[in-house]
Structure formats: structure tokens, C-alpha cells
Design an enzyme around this catalytic site. Structure first.
Site, PDB file in Angstrom:
ATOM      1  N   ALA A  46       0.800  -1.231   0.000  1.00 32.83           N
ATOM      2  CA  ALA A  46       0.000   0.000   0.000  1.00 32.83           C
ATOM      3  C   ALA A  46       0.839   1.291   0.000  1.00 32.83           C
ATOM      4  O   ALA A  46       0.647   2.150  -0.874  1.00 32.83           O
ATOM      5  CB  ALA A  46      -0.973  -0.041   1.172  1.00 32.83           C
ATOM      6  N   ARG A  88      -5.720  -0.008  -8.463  1.00 39.20           N
ATOM      7  CA  ARG A  88      -5.890  -0.963  -7.359  1.00 39.20           C
ATOM      8  C   ARG A  88      -6.862  -0.346  -6.348  1.00 39.20           C
ATOM      9  O   ARG A  88      -6.536   0.661  -5.705  1.00 39.20           O
ATOM     10  CB  ARG A  88      -4.531  -1.301  -6.708  1.00 39.20           C
ATOM     11  CG  ARG A  88      -3.608  -2.044  -7.667  1.00 39.20           C
ATOM     12  CD  ARG A  88      -2.564  -2.848  -6.943  1.00 39.20           C
ATOM     13  NE  ARG A  88      -3.100  -4.034  -6.325  1.00 39.20           N
ATOM     14  CZ  ARG A  88      -2.407  -4.813  -5.477  1.00 39.20           C
ATOM     15  NH1 ARG A  88      -1.179  -4.486  -5.151  1.00 39.20           N
ATOM     16  NH2 ARG A  88      -2.959  -5.902  -4.961  1.00 39.20           N
ATOM     17  N   GLN A 208       4.086 -13.366  -2.075  1.00 44.52           N
ATOM     18  CA  GLN A 208       4.854 -12.192  -1.605  1.00 44.52           C
ATOM     19  C   GLN A 208       5.697 -12.548  -0.378  1.00 44.52           C
ATOM     20  O   GLN A 208       6.766 -11.971  -0.160  1.00 44.52           O
ATOM     21  CB  GLN A 208       3.901 -11.026  -1.244  1.00 44.52           C
ATOM     22  CG  GLN A 208       3.249 -10.351  -2.433  1.00 44.52           C
ATOM     23  CD  GLN A 208       1.915 -10.976  -2.788  1.00 44.52           C
ATOM     24  OE1 GLN A 208       1.688 -12.160  -2.554  1.00 44.52           O
ATOM     25  NE2 GLN A 208       1.041 -10.200  -3.383  1.00 44.52           N
ATOM     26  N   ASP A 249      -3.843  -2.571   4.177  1.00 43.08           N
ATOM     27  CA  ASP A 249      -4.146  -1.818   2.962  1.00 43.08           C
ATOM     28  C   ASP A 249      -5.212  -0.755   3.194  1.00 43.08           C
ATOM     29  O   ASP A 249      -5.312   0.216   2.456  1.00 43.08           O
ATOM     30  CB  ASP A 249      -4.592  -2.753   1.842  1.00 43.08           C
ATOM     31  CG  ASP A 249      -3.387  -3.432   1.243  1.00 43.08           C
ATOM     32  OD1 ASP A 249      -2.893  -4.396   1.846  1.00 43.08           O
ATOM     33  OD2 ASP A 249      -2.897  -2.942   0.199  1.00 43.08           O
TER      34      ASP A 249
HETATM   35  O1  MRU Z   1      -1.163  -7.251  -3.244  1.00 43.16           O
HETATM   36  P1  MRU Z   1      -0.033  -6.633  -2.491  1.00 43.16           P
HETATM   37  O2  MRU Z   1       1.224  -7.391  -2.569  1.00 43.16           O
HETATM   38  O3  MRU Z   1       0.133  -5.182  -2.831  1.00 43.16           O
HETATM   39  O4  MRU Z   1      -0.514  -6.685  -0.972  1.00 43.16           O
HETATM   40  C1  MRU Z   1       0.278  -6.060  -0.013  1.00 43.16           C
HETATM   41  C2  MRU Z   1      -0.225  -6.240   1.361  1.00 43.16           C
HETATM   42  O5  MRU Z   1      -1.259  -6.814   1.602  1.00 43.16           O
HETATM   43  C3  MRU Z   1       0.580  -5.586   2.449  1.00 43.16           C
HETATM   44  O6  MRU Z   1       0.502  -6.315   3.633  1.00 43.16           O
HETATM   45  C4  MRU Z   1       0.037  -4.171   2.695  1.00 43.16           C
HETATM   46  O7  MRU Z   1      -0.075  -3.468   1.504  1.00 43.16           O
HETATM   47  C5  MRU Z   1       0.869  -3.428   3.638  1.00 43.16           C
HETATM   48  S1  MRU Z   1       2.434  -3.029   2.973  1.00 43.16           S
HETATM   49  C6  MRU Z   1       3.289  -2.111   4.085  1.00 43.16           C
END
Ligand code: MRU
Length: 362
Positions: A46, A88, A208, A249
Site C-alpha cells: 500500500a 488498485r 509475496q 491496505d
Molecule cells: O497485493 P499486495 O502485494 O500489494 O498486498 C500487499 C499487502 O497486503 C501488504 O501487507 C500491505 O499493503 C501493507 S504493505 C506495508
């Protein structure tokens, strides 16, 4: 080299879809390349997409400034901004960053010509400079608030050593402009000699956790053990986990937390095992327009992310797929929320309202 770098003309992004196998960078000189990178998760997390969006708007503004008359220029800019914001829908930091730059542009428009003189070119140049300064400020603020969050989060564990922390997805340096949110706290615990092990959930379907969290912790010499998502229950049952720390997020005013799909399951498991579940997120991740997590828009992604992995088919042709990118953890499961302004505890309606008031009054 950072995962996000601005050189005044181009935004250089580390392509996270290629990690950990190769480190490749994309040079974005057009905001559409940044939009594509956000959509395809080349840059993700995010706060990181908020920072990338700020720079994308510098590129968008320069393109818009080269068009027709004043009205056409501003219309084009806001159209570009809306397209970028839609890439997004769940991570509110993206909308927050876009809105922050758009507010600045609206102010430029209001001031343009107020002195009665027809000096649009001068105002436009000034507006472009201010947009770039705003994007750089968003980036630099993220760096600073990551450090503040890390310190605030580590205070929860004061006096404790040998901590074993489970995390889900990647809320680290790759997901921010700094040291990370959840991984920022983990880094601080490591620096204080309080950390014994990080357990990183693999994080289906795009891994991830496996590809990015283990990569960045391993690189920094922080002890990390990888487990698949369905092993978290086992690890908790075996007494291997002292606390869970994840990123977010979007957080509502009641403290409901949207984060990577699978986070809700981890929170339920943590509660069942009497393990505290912490969320680390900056002020820009709070959505002060929503009370209930039920109203958070959940991004539904391409079914191919589930039926295939890096081009290799893992499910039969034509099988229906459910692929939500995020889930919502109700506030009852959240032990505390770590922010740059300190740690928030239940009752979240009150503690989040206090945070909002404090920030507004600054
Ligand atoms: O789909 P992504 O990889 O963007 O999802 C990211 C997450 O869910 C993270 O935990 C969130 O964005 C926090 S990042 C500091």
C-alpha cells in the site's frame, strides 16, 4: 538502489514480479507505465504504490501541460489521475496520494490568473514544480514514518527477548519507501537483540511472503523461516509463535483491517491460540469515511493468478476461480494498531478518532 527511485525525469522501479530470481528495473517515463506496474504488482504494498502514484502524477502533469489550452490541460490531468487511482481499489494509500496531489493542483487552478494577469505559462511551470515537490514529500515522509512506527511497535515488546514473530505477505522495504511497516518493527526488534525468528507465510497465490519477505530479511541477515500458509496453525499449536505482526491496505474508523488475502485466517488462528495480533500501518492507510470493514472494496484479480504459477498450469482448463486479493479482519481480532503517532488500542472507534484529530490539528 532503492526499489523506488525518482531521477527528475523517470521513475525507476524494481520489478518485484521478477524477485527473487532476478533484479530487474523498469524506467518509467510515462505515467501509463507506472499504472501498469501498479496493476501488475511490479510495485506493490500500500505505501509503495502511494509513493509511485505521486511520481506518476508528475509524469502525467508534464504530459497534460503539453496539451491545448489551460482547460484541456487540467481536464487531461484529472482524467489521468482517475485512471491511476482505479488501478488498485483496496489499498487506500493510492487514492490518498492521488487525492493529495489533486488537491494541490486544484489550488494551483484557483490561484491561476487571480492577479488578473494572463501569465498561465508561469503558473503552469510553478504548478509542475509543486507537484514534483509534493511527490518527493510523500516519498520522504514515508521513510520517516516507517522509522517512527518501528520504534513505537518495538515498545510493545519492551523487556522481552527471543521473540518469534509470524508475518503474512510483505510489509517491508519493498512495500514502502523505507524500512517497512510490519517488517520495520521486526527490524527494530532485531536491532535491539530481541528477535529470535521471523516466520514468513508464503502468501498464496502470488507468494509475496516466500519471494519478497524472505528475500529482504535474508539479505539483511535477519533470521527467517518460510512456511506455507496452511502451516501457520501448526506453528502456533507447537508454541513457535509469540506474536503476529502484519501490514494493512485500509483500516476503517472502527478498526477493521483489510490486508492481503489470508490475513483474516491468521488473525482467527492467533486468537484461538491466545497469540497477540498486531497491525502496523501509517495514518495514510486509515479510511475515515468508512466505519465497517464490510464496506471496503475488495480487489478481485485475474483467475490465472490461481490456475497458473509463473506460466505453469496448476488447475484444469476452465475451472471457476475465486481470487480476492484482500480480506478484512474484524477489529475484535486486532490486539493493537501500530502507527507513526503511537500504538492504538481498543476501543478503536475512540483511539482512531483521537489519532485523526491529532493529525488534523498539526
Ligand atoms: O497485493 P499486495 O502485494 O500489494 O498486498 C500487499 C499487502 O497486503 C501488504 O501487507 C500491505 O499493503 C501493507 S504493505 C506495508
Amino acid at each position: 538502489m532503492n526499489s523506488i527511485e525518482w531521477n527528475g525525469q523517470a521513475l525507476i522501479l524494481l520489478d518485484q514480479t521478477k524477485l527473487p530470481v532476478s533484479e530487474e528495473y523498469i524506467h518509467c517515463t510515462d505515467w501509463r507505465q507506472v499504472a501498469e506496474a501498479i496493476k501488475m504488482l511490479r510495485v506493490r504494498g500500500a505505501p509503495a504504490i502511494g509513493v509511485a502514484a505521486g511520481y506518476a502524477l508528475v509524469l502525467a502533469a508534464r504530459e497534460a501541460a503539453a496539451q491545448g489550452d489551460r482547460d484541456e490541460q487540467f481536464t487531461a490531468f484529472f482524467e489521468f489521475a482517475n485512471t491511476l487511482k482505479a488501478t488498485r481499489p483496496t489499498a487506500i494509500n493510492l487514492a490518498w496520494a492521488v487525492e493529495r496531489v489533486c488537491t494541490l493542483v486544484r489550488t494551483c487552478i484557483e490561484n491561476n490568473g487571480n492577479d488578473g494577469a494572463d501569465n498561465h505559462a508561469v503558473y503552469l511551470a510553478d504548478c509542475l514544480d509543486r507537484i514534483e515537490a509534493e511527490a518527493i514529500a510523500i516519498n520522504e515522509e514515508d521513510l520517516a514514518l516507517n522509522r517512527a512506527m518501528a520504534k513505537a511497535g518495538a515498545r510493545i515488546f519492551e523487556g522481552r527477548r527471543g521473540l518469534r514473530i509470524l508475518t503474512h505477505c510483505n510489509a517491508g522495504a519493498l512495500a514502502t519507501a523505507g524500512i517497512g511497516t510490519a517488517l520495520g518493527v521486526i527490524r527494530e526488534l532485531h536491532a535491539n537483540g530481541q528477535l529470535s525468528m521471523v516466520y514468513a507465510d508464503e502468501t498464496r497465490p502470488l507468494l509475496q511472503g516466500a519471494r519478497l519477505t524472505t528475500f529482504e530479511l535474508h539479505q539483511d541477515g535477519i533470521p527467517v523461516t518460510l512456511l506455507t500458509d496452511n502451516m501457520a496453525a501448526y506453528a502456533m499449536q507447537q508454541g513457535l509463535i509469540d506474536a503476529v505482526i502484519v501490514g494493512a491496505d485500509r483500516i476503517t474508523t472502527e478498526g477493521d483491517v483489510a490486508n492481503k488475502i489470508g490475513t483474516y485466517g491468521v488473525a482467527v488462528l492467533a486468537k484461538a491460540h491466545g497469540i497477540p495480533f498486531y497491525v502496523a500501518a501509517p495514518y495514510s492507510t486509515f479510511d475515515f469515511t468508512l466505519a465497517s470493514g464490510k464496506d471496503i472494496p475488495i480487489e478481485i484479480r485475474d483467475s490465472r493468478e490461481v490456475t497458473h504459477f509463473q506460466g505453469c498450469q496448476t488447475a484444469p482448463d476452465g475451472v471457476p476461480v475465486l481470487n480476492p486479493a484482500f480480506d478484512v479482519t474484524p477489529h475484535e481480532y486486532v490486539s493493537a494498531i501500530i502507527t507513526e503517532a503511537g500504538v492504538l488500542y481498543p476501543d478503536y472507534t475512540k483511539s482512531i478518532a483521537r489519532l485523526h484529530k491529532e493529525v488534523q490539528e498539526r
